[in-house]
Every structure is written in C-alpha cells, then in structure tokens.
Design an enzyme around this catalytic site. Structure first.
Site, PDB file in Angstrom:
ATOM      1  N   ALA A 132     -42.285 -35.222  38.806  1.00 23.09           N
ATOM      2  CA  ALA A 132     -40.879 -35.103  38.414  1.00 23.09           C
ATOM      3  C   ALA A 132     -40.263 -36.491  38.298  1.00 23.09           C
ATOM      4  CB  ALA A 132     -40.117 -34.250  39.424  1.00 23.09           C
ATOM      5  N   PRO A 136     -31.759 -35.530  33.601  1.00 29.62           N
ATOM      6  CA  PRO A 136     -30.849 -35.344  32.466  1.00 29.62           C
ATOM      7  C   PRO A 136     -30.243 -36.651  31.949  1.00 29.62           C
ATOM      8  CG  PRO A 136     -30.491 -33.619  34.081  1.00 29.62           C
ATOM      9  CD  PRO A 136     -31.460 -34.587  34.702  1.00 29.62           C
ATOM     10  N   GLY A 139     -34.495 -40.979  31.293  1.00 27.27           N
ATOM     11  CA  GLY A 139     -35.801 -40.605  30.782  1.00 27.27           C
ATOM     12  C   GLY A 139     -36.801 -41.704  31.045  1.00 27.27           C
ATOM     13  N   PRO A 250     -50.605 -47.617  32.575  1.00 31.57           N
ATOM     14  CA  PRO A 250     -51.548 -47.948  31.488  1.00 31.57           C
ATOM     15  C   PRO A 250     -52.578 -46.848  31.241  1.00 31.57           C
ATOM     16  CG  PRO A 250     -51.152 -49.882  32.829  1.00 31.57           C
ATOM     17  CD  PRO A 250     -50.498 -48.729  33.542  1.00 31.57           C
ATOM     18  N   GLU A 252     -52.251 -43.625  31.913  1.00 35.91           N
ATOM     19  CA  GLU A 252     -51.550 -42.484  31.327  1.00 35.91           C
ATOM     20  C   GLU A 252     -51.320 -42.691  29.832  1.00 35.91           C
ATOM     21  OE1 GLU A 252     -47.148 -40.298  31.462  1.00 35.91           O
ATOM     22  OE2 GLU A 252     -47.723 -41.687  33.064  1.00 35.91           O
ATOM     23  N   ARG A 278     -59.385 -24.127  -1.321  1.00 33.55           N
ATOM     24  CA  ARG A 278     -58.152 -23.773  -2.035  1.00 33.55           C
ATOM     25  C   ARG A 278     -58.201 -24.272  -3.480  1.00 33.55           C
ATOM     26  NH1 ARG A 278     -53.878 -20.260  -2.089  1.00 33.55           N
ATOM     27  NH2 ARG A 278     -51.969 -21.279  -2.814  1.00 33.55           N
ATOM     28  N   GLY A 373     -44.592 -40.229  28.215  1.00 40.02           N
ATOM     29  CA  GLY A 373     -45.376 -41.396  28.623  1.00 40.02           C
ATOM     30  C   GLY A 373     -44.636 -42.700  28.398  1.00 40.02           C
ATOM     31  N   GLY A 374     -43.330 -42.596  28.137  1.00 41.13           N
ATOM     32  CA  GLY A 374     -42.527 -43.746  27.728  1.00 41.13           C
ATOM     33  C   GLY A 374     -42.388 -43.710  26.217  1.00 41.13           C
TER      34      GLY A 374
END
Length: 387
Positions: A132, A136, A139, A250, A252, A278, A373-374
């Site tokens: 967590a 709100p 971020g 890094p 992540e 197609r 992840g930023g």
C-alpha cells in the site's frame, strides 16, 4: 508462435531456469485455461484457491531461499515465471507483484524472525500479499504520503487511506508505507506489515472499475486506528522505509519492462496470424505494403526492446543494475509497447475494438504500464538527474 529472432540472455539459459519455465507453462495450461480466466475477469479477481495451487506448484517465492519455504532460485527464475504469465494471458494473477516486489522486501529488509514468520506462508499461498503505497493525494511522490503510524504502547496506530492497491480485495498480508515521524519527510517514512485477519479498524473499499486488467482486483484501503505490534515494523528500525523502497525499485521497474516485451512479442504474433487470414479488396491484409511496413516497424522496435531488456536482466543478476538504467527500461520499453500494441490493434480493423479478440485486451492492459511503478514522467526526471 514464431516470436522475435532474439535469443534469451545467456543467464536465462541455465537448465534449472528452463525447467521451471517449462513447468510453469504446463501449470498455466492445465490450471488456467481460457474459460477459468474468463470467470476471473467476470468476478474481477483471481480466486484464492489458485494462489494455493500456485504455491503448491512451487511458483510462489521462486527466488526465496529454501530455508524460508521458497524455491531457492534468484531473479532469473522470477523472470521466467513472469514471462510465462504473459505468454498464457494470465493477466489477473499478480505473480510479479508477489514474487518480484513484495517477498524481496521481506527477505532483504526483514529481521530473521520476520522472515521465518512470514515468508513460508507467502511462498505456500496461505498469505496473499499487497503493498500500500499510493494515496488519493500521493502517487509517485512517496515522500508526500499522509498515512501515519504513530507509537502506541508496544506497537503502532495506523491511520490513513490508500488507493490503486493491486490484490486489495484478497490480500491478507499488506506492507503499508506510512510516516512514523511526519515532521521528517522522507526520513520519517517506515514500512509496516498489516495482517488483515487480526487488524481491527482495517477495511477494504470498493474494487475500482478499471479500463484494463479486468481480473486484477485493485482497491481502496482504509486504516482507522489499526494497531500493529512493534515487531511488524519491517526491519525494526523507524525511518528506513524510503531507503528500503528505493533499494527495491530498480528490480520492480525492470520486471515491468520484461512483461512489456512479452506482450509486444505476443501482439506481433497474433496480429501476423490475423492479417494472413483476413482478406480485404480481394487479397490478404498481409499482402498490402502498408501492413508489411507497419509489422516490420513493430518487430524492429520490439527486437531492440528485447535485446536491451536482456542486457538489463544480466545486470540485475550480476547486481549492477542502476536506478537510471532501470528507469530508462521502464520508460522506453513501456512507451514502445504502447506504440506496438496500438499499431497491432489498428491492423485488426474493427475487430481490434472487440474484446473477444486478444489484441483488444492486451491493448487495454498495456495502458497502465506507463503509470504504475512510477509514472514515465517520473522516470524522465530520474534519467535527467544523471545528465
């Protein structure tokens, strides 16, 4: 599927890694067939039973030492699993969050007692994890979190609200980013573990209605005077949270880039198959020069991304992946993924807008890659600092 003409990085060719990859592929084929995944999408979450199945199959905690209940592998093993999740379209199963982000926090920063208390249950699937961070009003700017964890006797009282929390509806092991000393900014941030079964005052908000990742439950979480014992402070030292977060980011961000490469490769394959079947104006769509050029561009971009990410994987395994390079991988590869997915959807014509077609779901799912992840804007700031 033919895939890209790029061999995996040398470190991924280890027979043990290959064996795990093959076993995971067979597991997903057997236990996560399309009809089961469709039920997860309808329900908005992956059932708890599947987490236990994955744990029993050795897919959880692959890089955690065997003494703590894990597979005894390393980052390569987790990469192999993330790739198999992507290839089999098990997009609601947050294995990368659990394996690559949360368990390493406990392994790297937890005390010996904490590792022995939590890791075996996380590796078995008894505990499903979440972290967590976002709020709100905060971020990517983790220094601005407002959630507090203030001393109360031999523990802490947690107060605050979190949002955009993956696994929020089913997680019972949550690492909470909170201020143990609100006056100290980043130096006042700590990580505390909330085991929800014992947490009076903890409640889950609604599952958020997203534009993609339908089977991935993402939620609001509320902490109203939630008390946790002092031994739930990760590492048992206050004010280490921001340092702990920065140390693990890094890896992540790299794993986000890994999943983007897998998605690009899969998108090019399904689109190539589609345009060969197609027909339009009396010929196959693949026979139009524009189609060939667009797919050539997609393959070129995806190939460069795969080679770069392969080098980053080698660096991570060697312990030399730096924050700037990880930021470049996260920003550039996810931006490139979006370009490739958008072109592939366009080549499907009207059918690309229909959710029955895999490309539509991949396109929707890919949008968040540039945010979590930023955000990619934050990645650019990190890169700029290195100039």
């Amino acid at each position: 599927m033919p895939g890209l003409d790029v061999p995996p990085p040398e470190c991924m060719l280890d027979p043990e890694v290959q064996l795990l990859s093959e076993a995971a592929g067979k597991f997903f084929e057997r236990e996560a067939p399309p009809e089961r995944i469709a039920k997860w999408r309808e329900a908005g979450q992956v059932e708890r039973a599947f987490w236990r199945q994955a744990g029993a199959a050795g897919l959880l905690g692959a890089s955690i030492p065997a003494e703590y209940g894990g597979g005894g592998g390393d980052f390569r093993h987790d990469v192999a699993l993330v790739e198999q999740v992507g290839r089999h379209g098990v997009d609601g199963f947050a294995l990368s969050l659990h394996n690559v982000i949360i368990l390493p926090y406990v392994l790297a920063h937890g005390t010996e007692e904490q590792k022995r208390r939590w890791l075996p249950r996380l590796c078995s699937g008894e505990l499903v994890s979440a972290i967590a961070m976002s709020e709100p009003s905060a971020g990517s700017d983790l220094q601005s979190v407002r959630t507090t964890a203030l001393r109360d006797g031999n523990g802490y009282r947690i107060n605050g609200a979190k949002t955009f929390i993956s696994n929020g509806q089913i997680a019972d092991f949550i690492i909470v980013v909170a201020k143990t000393n609100p006056a100290e900014g980043a130096k006042g941030v700590s990580l505390l573990v909330v085991e929800t079964a014992e947490a009076e005052g903890f409640r889950r908000g609604k599952a958020l209605d997203k534009i993609g990742l339908d089977a991935q439950d993402t939620s609001e979480l509320f902490f109203d005077d939630v008390w946790v014992p002092a031994e739930n402070l990760l590492g048992l030292e206050e004010g280490q949270g921001f340092r702990q977060l920065m140390a693990e980011l890094p890896r992540e961000r790299l794993v986000i880039a890994v999943s983007s490469v897998v998605t690009m490769e899969k998108a090019i394959d399904v689109t190539s198959e589609y345009v060969k079947e197609r027909k339009a104006f009396g010929q196959r769509v693949i026979d139009f020069q524009n189609t060939q050029f667009k797919l050539a561009e997609c393959k070129a971009k995806a190939t460069v991304a795969k080679v770069f990410v392969g080098d980053c994987i080698e660096r991570q395994v060697a312990g030399s992946l730096d924050l700037t390079t990880a930021a470049i991988a996260k920003y550039w590869v996810t931006d490139t993924e979006w370009q490739v997915l958008d072109e592939c959807l366009q080549l499907h014509g009207g059918y690309g807008y229909i959710n029955d077609y895999p490309i539509a779901r991949m396109w929707r799912n890919a949008r968040v890659q540039r945010i979590y992840g930023g955000s990619n804007e934050i990645m650019k700031l990190l890169i700029a600092r290195s100039l």
